[in-house]
Design a protein around this motif. Structure first.
Motif: not given
Length: 252
Positions: A205-215, A227-241
């Motif tokens: 999740l941290s890796s994809h959040q950094k990528r999203l911030l860079g984009l 849009d892809f990275e934003s959706s992916l980070t939300e899905t990863l958050k849900s899976l972690w929860q």
């Protein structure tokens, strides 16, 4: 502190010639996922620790310890001879699967990049294998994409922590998936519910959040990628929860 003093799987050991033979966490998890099997093929075997353990502990009847380079294969030969397993563990000099006898029912390819593992499987499809245990060091999304496109499904994935390193291990079978999308390639499939899974997801999740911030900070916005990275980070958050809740419920 979460996970302190806990293991997500047993650290296997056995005694032989008055020596205790142990597997580090990554290989112990691979051994656990590979069992049960009759004949094991281990590609990139190095010291042949996995085939030796699997055979000596009765988890496989025979094994092929395979490597593309003479140096690692010589180390494997020495280890096999040390434990007197020449009749049940065969060392094979092979580029991928090209020279491996098609007698194995479980195939292990570990410690390589996901793209290299995919190339090995593509160049010589393991038609005799009932199960594949794959541990990509990099580019797991490339390996998932290859498996989905070539008629495999991932039955489960297991995350493993070994010191400061985090690993992901696939258990796949030759069974086509009905449908998949690009997000599926970037997400762990049927992830085992363990404390190590939370650690792995946090790093991912941290890796994809950094990528999203860079984009988002780029001078020219790539809205599709954002849009892809934003959706992916939300899905990863849900899976972690979800895994966090399941672990909480199991311990309370």
């Amino acid at each position: 502190k979460r996970g302190e003093g806990q293991r997500s799987f047993p650290l296997f050991f056995f005694f032989f010639m008055s020596e205790m033979f142990t597997l580090p966490p990554r290989l112990a998890a691979i051994a656990d996922l590979a069992h049960p099997c009759d004949v094991l093929a281990d590609i990139g075997t190095d010291h042949a620790l996995l085939p030796i353990f699997m055979n000596r502990s009765g988890k496989c009847r025979r094994a092929f310890a395979c490597d593309v380079n003479q140096g690692p294969l010589q180390r494997a030969c020495s280890a096999v001879a040390k434990y007197g397993l020449e009749q049940s563990v065969s060392t094979v000099l092979s580029d991928g699967l090209h020279s491996v006898p098609e007698e194995y029912d479980v195939l292990v390819i570990a410690g390589m990049g996901g793209d290299l593992i995919a190339r090995i499987l593509y160049e010589h499809p393991p038609v005799c294998a009932k199960k594949l245990i794959l541990q990509p060091m990099t580019k797991p999304e490339v390996l998932r994409r290859f498996l989905f496109r070539h008629g495999y499904s991932i039955q489960r994935e297991r995350a493993v922590s070994e010191g400061e390193k985090r690993y992901i291990i696939f258990s796949a079978v030759n069974l086509p998936v009905s449908d998949f999308n690009e997000t599926d390639c970037h997400l762990p499939q049927n992830l085992d519910c363990t404390p190590d899974a939370l650690d792995y997801l946090e790093k991912l999740l941290s890796s994809h959040q950094k990528r999203l911030l860079g984009l988002r900070r780029a001078e020219i916005a790539d809205q599709t990628a954002i849009d892809f990275e934003s959706s992916l980070t939300e899905t990863l958050k849900s899976l972690w929860q979800e895994i966090s809740r399941r672990l909480y419920d199991e311990t309370h």
